[in-house]
Design an enzyme around this catalytic site. Structure first.
Site, PDB file in Angstrom:
ATOM      1  N   GLU A   1      -2.711  -1.794   7.308  1.00  0.00           N
ATOM      2  CA  GLU A   1      -1.427  -1.177   6.970  1.00  0.00           C
ATOM      3  C   GLU A   1      -0.491  -2.176   6.304  1.00  0.00           C
ATOM      4  OE1 GLU A   1      -2.447   0.513  11.156  1.00  0.00           O
ATOM      5  OE2 GLU A   1      -2.927  -1.273   9.969  1.00  0.00           O
TER       6      GLU A   1
ATOM      7  N   CYS B   1       2.507  -2.720  13.069  1.00  0.00           N
ATOM      8  CA  CYS B   1       2.321  -1.854  11.905  1.00  0.00           C
ATOM      9  C   CYS B   1       3.253  -0.648  11.944  1.00  0.00           C
ATOM     10  CB  CYS B   1       0.864  -1.436  11.797  1.00  0.00           C
ATOM     11  SG  CYS B   1      -0.217  -2.828  11.413  1.00  0.00           S
TER      12      CYS B   1
ATOM     13  N   HIS C   1      -3.268  -6.848   8.975  1.00  0.00           N
ATOM     14  CA  HIS C   1      -3.812  -5.530   9.295  1.00  0.00           C
ATOM     15  C   HIS C   1      -3.842  -4.701   8.014  1.00  0.00           C
ATOM     16  CE1 HIS C   1      -2.730  -5.500  13.868  1.00  0.00           C
ATOM     17  NE2 HIS C   1      -3.175  -6.689  13.470  1.00  0.00           N
TER      18      HIS C   1
ATOM     19  N   CYS D   1      -0.666  -0.175  15.451  1.00  0.00           N
ATOM     20  CA  CYS D   1      -0.175  -0.992  16.560  1.00  0.00           C
ATOM     21  C   CYS D   1       1.358  -1.086  16.430  1.00  0.00           C
ATOM     22  CB  CYS D   1      -0.817  -2.374  16.494  1.00  0.00           C
ATOM     23  SG  CYS D   1      -0.213  -3.392  15.124  1.00  0.00           S
TER      24      CYS D   1
END
Length: 156
Positions: free
Chosen positions: A48, A79, A46, A76
């Site tokens: 992040e 993260c 992701h 999410c």
């Protein structure tokens, strides 16, 4: 946040969902990036996580204190956990994510008082621009379906 939007806008050209992130310390960009899950076939890739890893490597420390993470979509649970573990001081995000958001939409990991770190969270900055990038991507990918479209923060 504009830089995070620019990163997000790059992602569709390689088949990635347009989510971008930028980590800043004292007005200096430490790292920026976007999702790479499809390219790398890595479920942890992701935006992040990419940015946190790059900044930690650059600074040679996992403690990213006194930093601000800008991301175009509410993080999410994975993260949000990484943000807490990295000791990031402030999180600023664009669109709320009613399907996977862990900073107020479904759960609120940064608000969990039993955890040992506090993150200041600001949601909804450039929300419309962030949402439009995602909507445009998913419309192109799936037609005009509203499926997987981030919306405003759910009301209690």
């Amino acid at each position: 946040m504009q830089l995070a939007l620019q990163q997000a806008a790059l992602a569709p050209s390689i088949g990635e969902v347009p989510i971008g992130a930028v980590l800043v310390h004292n007005h200096e960009v430490l790292a920026s990036g976007h999702n790479y899950r499809e390219v790398s076939q890595d479920p942890t890739a992701h935006a992040e996580i990419i940015v946190i890893r790059n900044a930690a490597e650059q600074l040679r420390t996992w403690r990213l204190t006194e930093t601000t993470l800008y991301v175009t979509l509410e993080p999410c649970p994975m993260c949000a956990g990484a943000i807490m573990q990295a000791r990031i001081a402030r999180l600023v995000f664009g669109a709320w994510d009613p399907k996977a958001g862990a900073c107020g939409s479904i759960v609120d990991i940064p608000a969990e008082r039993r955890l040992n770190h506090r993150v200041q969270v600001i949601g909804g900055l450039l929300e419309q621009e962030s949402r439009e990038l995602l909507q445009t991507f998913f419309r192109a990918k799936r037609g005009t379906s509203s499926e997987n479209r981030p919306a405003s923060k759910p009301r209690s």
